[in-house]
Design a protein around this motif. Sequence first.
Motif, short mmCIF file in Angstrom:
data_model
loop_
_atom_site.label_atom_id
_atom_site.label_comp_id
_atom_site.label_asym_id
_atom_site.label_seq_id
_atom_site.Cartn_x
_atom_site.Cartn_y
_atom_site.Cartn_z
N PRO A 1 0.79 -1.24 0.00
CA PRO A 1 0.00 0.00 0.00
C PRO A 1 0.83 1.28 0.00
N ASP A 2 2.10 1.22 0.42
CA ASP A 2 2.92 2.42 0.46
C ASP A 2 3.56 2.75 -0.89
N ARG A 3 3.37 1.92 -1.90
CA ARG A 3 3.96 2.15 -3.21
C ARG A 3 3.04 3.01 -4.07
N PRO A 4 3.61 3.92 -4.87
CA PRO A 4 2.79 4.78 -5.73
C PRO A 4 1.83 4.01 -6.65
N SER A 5 2.28 2.89 -7.21
CA SER A 5 1.40 2.14 -8.12
C SER A 5 0.14 1.67 -7.41
N HIS A 6 0.28 1.26 -6.15
CA HIS A 6 -0.86 0.79 -5.37
C HIS A 6 -1.82 1.94 -5.07
N GLU A 7 -1.26 3.06 -4.64
CA GLU A 7 -2.07 4.24 -4.31
C GLU A 7 -2.85 4.73 -5.54
N VAL A 8 -2.18 4.81 -6.67
CA VAL A 8 -2.81 5.29 -7.90
C VAL A 8 -3.91 4.32 -8.35
N ALA A 9 -3.62 3.02 -8.34
CA ALA A 9 -4.61 2.04 -8.75
C ALA A 9 -5.83 2.06 -7.83
N GLN A 10 -5.59 2.19 -6.54
CA GLN A 10 -6.69 2.26 -5.58
C GLN A 10 -7.56 3.50 -5.85
N TYR A 11 -6.93 4.62 -6.11
CA TYR A 11 -7.66 5.85 -6.45
C TYR A 11 -8.53 5.63 -7.69
N LEU A 12 -7.94 5.06 -8.72
CA LEU A 12 -8.68 4.82 -9.97
C LEU A 12 -9.85 3.88 -9.74
N GLN A 13 -9.62 2.86 -8.94
CA GLN A 13 -10.69 1.92 -8.61
C GLN A 13 -11.85 2.64 -7.92
N ARG A 14 -11.52 3.51 -6.98
CA ARG A 14 -12.55 4.27 -6.26
C ARG A 14 -13.34 5.19 -7.19
N HIS A 15 -12.77 5.51 -8.33
CA HIS A 15 -13.44 6.40 -9.29
C HIS A 15 -14.04 5.63 -10.46
N GLY A 16 -14.27 4.35 -10.25
CA GLY A 16 -15.06 3.58 -11.20
C GLY A 16 -14.33 2.84 -12.30
N TYR A 17 -13.01 2.88 -12.29
CA TYR A 17 -12.27 2.16 -13.32
C TYR A 17 -12.03 0.72 -12.89
N ARG A 18 -12.07 -0.18 -13.85
CA ARG A 18 -11.72 -1.58 -13.61
C ARG A 18 -10.20 -1.69 -13.70
N ILE A 19 -9.58 -2.16 -12.64
CA ILE A 19 -8.12 -2.29 -12.58
C ILE A 19 -7.75 -3.74 -12.88
N LEU A 20 -6.76 -3.91 -13.74
CA LEU A 20 -6.18 -5.22 -14.00
C LEU A 20 -4.73 -5.16 -13.53
N ALA A 21 -4.43 -5.98 -12.54
CA ALA A 21 -3.08 -6.01 -11.97
C ALA A 21 -2.17 -6.85 -12.84
N VAL A 22 -1.00 -6.29 -13.18
CA VAL A 22 -0.01 -7.02 -13.98
C VAL A 22 1.34 -6.89 -13.28
N ASN A 23 1.81 -8.01 -12.74
CA ASN A 23 3.12 -8.03 -12.09
C ASN A 23 3.50 -9.50 -11.87
N PRO A 24 4.53 -9.97 -12.58
CA PRO A 24 4.89 -11.39 -12.43
C PRO A 24 5.29 -11.78 -11.01
N ALA A 25 5.76 -10.83 -10.22
CA ALA A 25 6.16 -11.13 -8.84
C ALA A 25 4.96 -11.50 -7.96
N TYR A 26 3.77 -11.04 -8.33
CA TYR A 26 2.56 -11.30 -7.55
C TYR A 26 1.55 -12.15 -8.30
N ALA A 27 1.92 -12.70 -9.44
CA ALA A 27 0.99 -13.46 -10.28
C ALA A 27 0.29 -14.55 -9.48
N GLY A 28 -1.03 -14.60 -9.65
CA GLY A 28 -1.84 -15.60 -8.96
C GLY A 28 -2.41 -15.10 -7.64
N SER A 29 -1.85 -14.04 -7.10
CA SER A 29 -2.39 -13.47 -5.86
C SER A 29 -3.44 -12.42 -6.20
#
Length: 143
Positions: A27-55
């Motif tokens: 949650p302290d990373r900019p990518s997380h904060e920005v994605a969370q903001y976008l989600q709150r404003h009605g956008y569908r977020i698709l997470a892409v990161n091989p380090a977290y794939a499947g989670s």
Amino acid sequence: MDQEQQTIWRILQESRSIAVVGLSARPDRPSHEVAQYLQRHGYRILAVNPAYAGSRILGEHCHATLADAAAALQKEGAGIDIVNCFRRAEEVGAAVDDAIAIGARCVWLQLGVIDAQAAARASCAGLAVVMDKCIKIEHMQLR
């Protein structure tokens, strides 16, 4: 409103799905904060990161690749509108090429991410390109 702002406004108005390449589960990373903001404003977020794939990040399944995210969304009858890149400038070219390959409508390179050659490839392929701007800041200013 200048031409660039009009283009950004149109992109944000017409888009519903945003793939966030490099989305962090922290949650302290900019990518997380920005994605969370976008989600709150009605956008569908698709997470892409091989380090977290499947989670799950922000309640969404995390995909290893942009192609995997696009395939999953295609099963729902939709496509990826914006590919928002949280990658270093020297690594963003591959994400841009992937965005072209999946038929995204826009490539958005976050603040500080500049790759003129990758941007030119995307533009030549018909994608809208926003470079060196934060999607959250732009959305907040245009609301």
